[in-house]
Design an enzyme around this catalytic site. Sequence first.
Site, PDB file in Angstrom:
ATOM      1  N   GLU A  15       0.847  -1.201   0.000  1.00  0.00           N
ATOM      2  CA  GLU A  15       0.000   0.000   0.000  1.00  0.00           C
ATOM      3  C   GLU A  15       0.880   1.247   0.000  1.00  0.00           C
ATOM      4  O   GLU A  15       1.830   1.352   0.776  1.00  0.00           O
ATOM      5  CB  GLU A  15      -0.873  -0.026   1.253  1.00  0.00           C
ATOM      6  N   ASP A  60       3.072   1.968  -4.835  1.00  0.00           N
ATOM      7  CA  ASP A  60       3.035   2.083  -6.308  1.00  0.00           C
ATOM      8  C   ASP A  60       3.714   3.360  -6.803  1.00  0.00           C
ATOM      9  O   ASP A  60       4.563   3.317  -7.690  1.00  0.00           O
ATOM     10  CB  ASP A  60       1.606   1.948  -6.863  1.00  0.00           C
ATOM     11  N   SER A 105     -25.540   3.965 -18.161  1.00  0.00           N
ATOM     12  CA  SER A 105     -25.191   3.092 -17.040  1.00  0.00           C
ATOM     13  C   SER A 105     -26.398   2.936 -16.137  1.00  0.00           C
ATOM     14  O   SER A 105     -27.197   3.870 -16.001  1.00  0.00           O
ATOM     15  CB  SER A 105     -24.042   3.711 -16.242  1.00  0.00           C
ATOM     16  N   SER A 149     -11.844  -0.570  -6.614  1.00  0.00           N
ATOM     17  CA  SER A 149     -11.563  -0.071  -7.955  1.00  0.00           C
ATOM     18  C   SER A 149     -12.662  -0.336  -8.983  1.00  0.00           C
ATOM     19  O   SER A 149     -12.442  -0.990 -10.006  1.00  0.00           O
ATOM     20  CB  SER A 149     -10.222  -0.589  -8.481  1.00  0.00           C
ATOM     21  N   SER A 160     -13.511   1.937 -10.746  1.00  0.00           N
ATOM     22  CA  SER A 160     -13.041   2.739 -11.888  1.00  0.00           C
ATOM     23  C   SER A 160     -12.232   1.890 -12.861  1.00  0.00           C
ATOM     24  O   SER A 160     -12.459   1.949 -14.074  1.00  0.00           O
ATOM     25  CB  SER A 160     -12.233   3.942 -11.401  1.00  0.00           C
ATOM     26  N   ASP A 196      -4.358  -0.811 -10.482  1.00  0.00           N
ATOM     27  CA  ASP A 196      -5.737  -1.291 -10.569  1.00  0.00           C
ATOM     28  C   ASP A 196      -6.039  -1.887 -11.938  1.00  0.00           C
ATOM     29  O   ASP A 196      -6.645  -2.948 -12.061  1.00  0.00           O
ATOM     30  CB  ASP A 196      -6.717  -0.142 -10.286  1.00  0.00           C
ATOM     31  N   TYR A 250      -3.633  12.046   0.761  1.00  0.00           N
ATOM     32  CA  TYR A 250      -2.903  11.284  -0.262  1.00  0.00           C
ATOM     33  C   TYR A 250      -1.789  12.135  -0.861  1.00  0.00           C
ATOM     34  O   TYR A 250      -0.637  11.702  -0.961  1.00  0.00           O
ATOM     35  CB  TYR A 250      -3.892  10.831  -1.340  1.00  0.00           C
TER      36      TYR A 250
HETATM   37  P1  ADP Z   1     -13.191   3.224  -6.788  1.00  0.00           P
HETATM   38  O1  ADP Z   1     -12.366   3.045  -5.574  1.00  0.00           O
HETATM   39  O2  ADP Z   1     -14.468   2.460  -6.714  1.00  0.00           O
HETATM   40  O3  ADP Z   1     -12.404   2.964  -8.036  1.00  0.00           O
HETATM   41  P2  ADP Z   1     -13.182   5.864  -7.905  1.00  0.00           P
HETATM   42  O4  ADP Z   1     -13.546   7.200  -7.356  1.00  0.00           O
HETATM   43  O5  ADP Z   1     -11.794   5.662  -8.378  1.00  0.00           O
HETATM   44  O6  ADP Z   1     -13.579   4.773  -6.809  1.00  0.00           O
HETATM   45  O7  ADP Z   1     -14.135   5.527  -9.124  1.00  0.00           O
HETATM   46  C1  ADP Z   1     -15.529   5.604  -8.946  1.00  0.00           C
HETATM   47  C2  ADP Z   1     -16.138   6.344 -10.104  1.00  0.00           C
HETATM   48  O8  ADP Z   1     -16.086   5.525 -11.286  1.00  0.00           O
HETATM   49  C3  ADP Z   1     -17.610   6.640  -9.903  1.00  0.00           C
HETATM   50  O9  ADP Z   1     -17.790   7.830  -9.177  1.00  0.00           O
HETATM   51  C4  ADP Z   1     -18.086   6.765 -11.331  1.00  0.00           C
HETATM   52  O10 ADP Z   1     -17.734   8.036 -11.869  1.00  0.00           O
HETATM   53  C5  ADP Z   1     -17.257   5.710 -12.051  1.00  0.00           C
HETATM   54  N1  ADP Z   1     -17.971   4.417 -12.127  1.00  0.00           N
HETATM   55  C6  ADP Z   1     -17.632   3.281 -11.514  1.00  0.00           C
HETATM   56  N2  ADP Z   1     -18.512   2.286 -11.808  1.00  0.00           N
HETATM   57  C7  ADP Z   1     -19.441   2.823 -12.617  1.00  0.00           C
HETATM   58  C8  ADP Z   1     -20.619   2.332 -13.267  1.00  0.00           C
HETATM   59  N3  ADP Z   1     -21.032   1.069 -13.121  1.00  0.00           N
HETATM   60  N4  ADP Z   1     -21.321   3.205 -14.035  1.00  0.00           N
HETATM   61  C9  ADP Z   1     -20.916   4.474 -14.186  1.00  0.00           C
HETATM   62  N5  ADP Z   1     -19.820   4.988 -13.610  1.00  0.00           N
HETATM   63  C10 ADP Z   1     -19.089   4.203 -12.827  1.00  0.00           C
HETATM   64 MG    MG Z   2     -10.609   3.997  -8.545  1.00  0.00          MG
END
Ligand code: ADP
Ligand code: MG
Length: 405
Positions: A37, A40, A71, A149, A151, A195, A247
């Site tokens: 952790e 990276d 979505s 993740s 994202s 990720d 961060y």
């Molecule tokens: P995580 O830790 O879950 O990656 P992030 O902030 O990096 O959190 O990413 C989350 C963002 O990714 C959400 O706020 C949205 O903008 C996008 N996202 C993730 N999954 C979806 C989905 N199924 N549909 C639309 N957007 C999504």
């Molecule tokens: Mg993310």
Amino acid sequence: MSTTDENSTPGGGFASVFDTEVVGRWSAPGRANLIGEHTDYNDGFVLPFAIDRRTTVTVGRRDDRLLRVASTFDEGIVEISLDALDPAAMSGWSAYVFGIAWALSEAPNRATAPAFSAAGGDLSGLDLSSATGLDLFIESDVPVGAGLSSSAALESSVAVAMTELWGLDISRQALAAVGQLAENEAVGAPTGIMDQSASLLGRADSAVFLDCRSLDSEVVELGFETAGLEILVVDTHVEHAHATGGYVDRRRSCERGAAALGVGSLRDLDVDDLERAAEVLDDETFRRVRHVVTENQRVLDTVRTLRTDGPAAIGALLDASHVSMRDDFEISVPELDLAVETAQAHGAVGARMTGGGFGGAAIALVPVDRRDVIADAIRASFADAGYRAPTVFTVHAADGARRDS
Ligand code: ADP
Ligand code: MG
């Protein structure tokens, strides 16, 4: 989210939004980081694994140059033309999707950037000038913002769909760099490549051992299933207001420590250098440095221990990782500490907070036959402490991005 039967199967909602014909369905997993952790961005080591929670994209081919995306997350359709791909024109969640198309077209211009040159291969074939438009429908069971993740799951599912449908020849390693480029410049989040690597390169019951400097990766068998072990995730639902600031601040401390010690990055130090670091650095910077240096060593030790003694022997390394983040890097919160301590007290093999810190999730490696006892104990301890109820669930190491139909 729709609740009709038709829409409860993956891809079933596509037809309620788009009228093109479905040409395929692709999916990519979220990831959990077993250990490693805040290593990276210090050019160090990480050991994430792809999890059995996935984002699915169902795609229809258009006969124009529009990308349109919907979505279950959100009402409505967002669109952009393939002739107008520009990070400045992207915002919100659709930037993760459109950002992949932009990053694919931008990659040839970035061939000498570290992530692309480490991936090797020829990027000159990445040409979207004759690519057709697409309708993309996104569904996911990866929880958002829980440190798993969502994202990267979104980026990677879209990336494998686009490359296949547009006939682009690109390695999975380079595709991880495309995902990172999209997230850094189209979304504007300064994240590393871990990720996307886990989501694209993961394998069932295995982790991805990634060297964040060379970007060499190796699939390492976890053997959790054979050993009767599982990973329990405890999402505390704590979102600390200082998460972003914290961060950035930790990154600066690491840069300061590396500069004061005359190395390019903290990766260049090992545990033997800590004595000298203690003499040169102020106490706080020293502890930040000590976390990164010892965490790198713990990742290496975890990989070795998995190979020599099996997964039941890595508990002490997970526990030590948590202590290091709590005391040296100072990124834990009371909810994460309670989740970790309760898991340990009720028979977990090992436990640690995971992710960027200041909230988010903890993971515990638990015997399958202790899982429910440990989960119940964590819920009870949160109730006793007056904390918001956590979400506790198991994840299993799963295959990376793939075509599903
Ligand atoms: P995580 O830790 O879950 O990656 P992030 O902030 O990096 O959190 O990413 C989350 C963002 O990714 C959400 O706020 C949205 O903008 C996008 N996202 C993730 N999954 C979806 C989905 N199924 N549909 C639309 N957007 C999504
Ligand atoms: Mg993310």
